[in-house]
Design an enzyme around this catalytic site. Structure first.
Site, PDB file in Angstrom:
ATOM      1  N   ASN A 188       5.573  48.924  26.315  1.00 36.09           N
ATOM      2  CA  ASN A 188       4.599  48.755  25.684  1.00 36.09           C
ATOM      3  C   ASN A 188       4.074  50.256  25.396  1.00 36.09           C
ATOM      4  O   ASN A 188       4.359  51.374  26.378  1.00 36.09           O
ATOM      5  CB  ASN A 188       3.373  48.163  26.180  1.00 36.09           C
ATOM      6  CG  ASN A 188       2.082  47.916  25.451  1.00 36.09           C
ATOM      7  OD1 ASN A 188       2.386  47.440  24.053  1.00 36.09           O
ATOM      8  ND2 ASN A 188       0.963  47.786  26.088  1.00 36.09           N
ATOM      9  N   HIS A 213       0.361  52.360  24.819  1.00 36.14           N
ATOM     10  CA  HIS A 213      -1.209  52.139  24.747  1.00 36.14           C
ATOM     11  C   HIS A 213      -2.081  53.314  24.443  1.00 36.14           C
ATOM     12  O   HIS A 213      -1.589  54.458  24.657  1.00 36.14           O
ATOM     13  CB  HIS A 213      -1.670  51.831  26.357  1.00 36.14           C
ATOM     14  CG  HIS A 213      -3.142  51.539  26.401  1.00 36.14           C
ATOM     15  ND1 HIS A 213      -3.510  50.195  26.336  1.00 36.14           N
ATOM     16  CD2 HIS A 213      -3.800  52.070  26.993  1.00 36.14           C
ATOM     17  CE1 HIS A 213      -4.938  50.222  26.365  1.00 36.14           C
ATOM     18  NE2 HIS A 213      -5.196  51.405  26.960  1.00 36.14           N
ATOM     19  N   THR A 245      -0.177  59.690  15.587  1.00 34.81           N
ATOM     20  CA  THR A 245       1.056  60.621  15.114  1.00 34.81           C
ATOM     21  C   THR A 245       1.847  60.811  16.414  1.00 34.81           C
ATOM     22  O   THR A 245       3.160  60.937  16.288  1.00 34.81           O
ATOM     23  CB  THR A 245       0.627  61.756  14.629  1.00 34.81           C
ATOM     24  OG1 THR A 245      -0.133  62.471  15.616  1.00 34.81           O
ATOM     25  CG2 THR A 245      -0.083  61.700  13.505  1.00 34.81           C
TER      26      THR A 245
END
Length: 193
Positions: free
Chosen positions: A111, A113, A176
């Protein structure tokens, strides 16, 4: 071939960044890997169109059609397993996963975050960083564990918090960097397999 399955709920910008990096770096040749499927819990997720345009298999599994989180996760695992995943990537997949699902993909479920974990787990990370007076924010790629946002960290990127930043302007700069480090983390995980 090591298959990557990416789960999305919306625009899929991190998914698109991973797909583009896999193409540019020729992961099929260099890592023996490919993005095999993109799965969403929302039929209108904009990222599905991008995946289809790239020739990637897509599937939709609406979580609202299930009576429980466990039932949805069991069906989701069946969909994912059809693609024989080496790595399962959560890219803006807005569902909290059950411990059984997490255990099924332990060590290969990742994942991203939008904070420098362990700071600011959960939601509203950018506003919370601004409210706390942080000079720096960032993002973290981590292995998923049953406890939310605390799995082993694979990559992090730091972004300065600028005077006058809003949650939206900070989020855009962090995003980004997410696009850079997520692909690098997935490639690193694949290299270890």
């Amino acid at each position: 071939m090591k298959n990557i399955v990416i789960l999305i709920s919306g625009g899929g910008s991190n998914m698109a960044a991973i797909v583009r990096t896999a193409q540019q770096q020729d992961w099929a040749r260099t890592l023996g890997a490919r993005v095999a499927a993109v799965v969403s819990n929302k039929a209108d997720a904009k990222g599905l169109a991008f995946a289809r345009e790239q020739g990637i298999a897509t599937e939709v599994l609406d979580h609202r059609a299930f009576d429980s989180r466990e039932a949805f996760d069991a069906a989701l695992a069946e969909v994912i397993d059809r693609h024989d995943p080496a790595v399962v990537v959560l890219a803006g997949f807005m569902r909290i996963l059950t411990p059984g699902f997490v255990a099924r993909y332990a060590g290969r479920l990742v994942n991203i975050h939008p904070s420098l974990l362990p700071a600011f787990t959960g939601l509203h990370t950018h506003q919370r960083a601004i409210d706390a007076g942080c000079k720096f924010a960032g993002c973290t790629v981590h292995l998923v564990t049953a406890e939310l946002d605390v799995g082993p960290i694979l990559e992090q990127a730091v972004v300065p918090v600028l005077a006058g930043d809003t949650a939206d302007t900070l989020a855009a700069r962090v995003l980004t960097q997410e696009h850079v480090i997520y692909s690098r983390a997935v490639a690193g995980l694949l290299q270890k397999q």
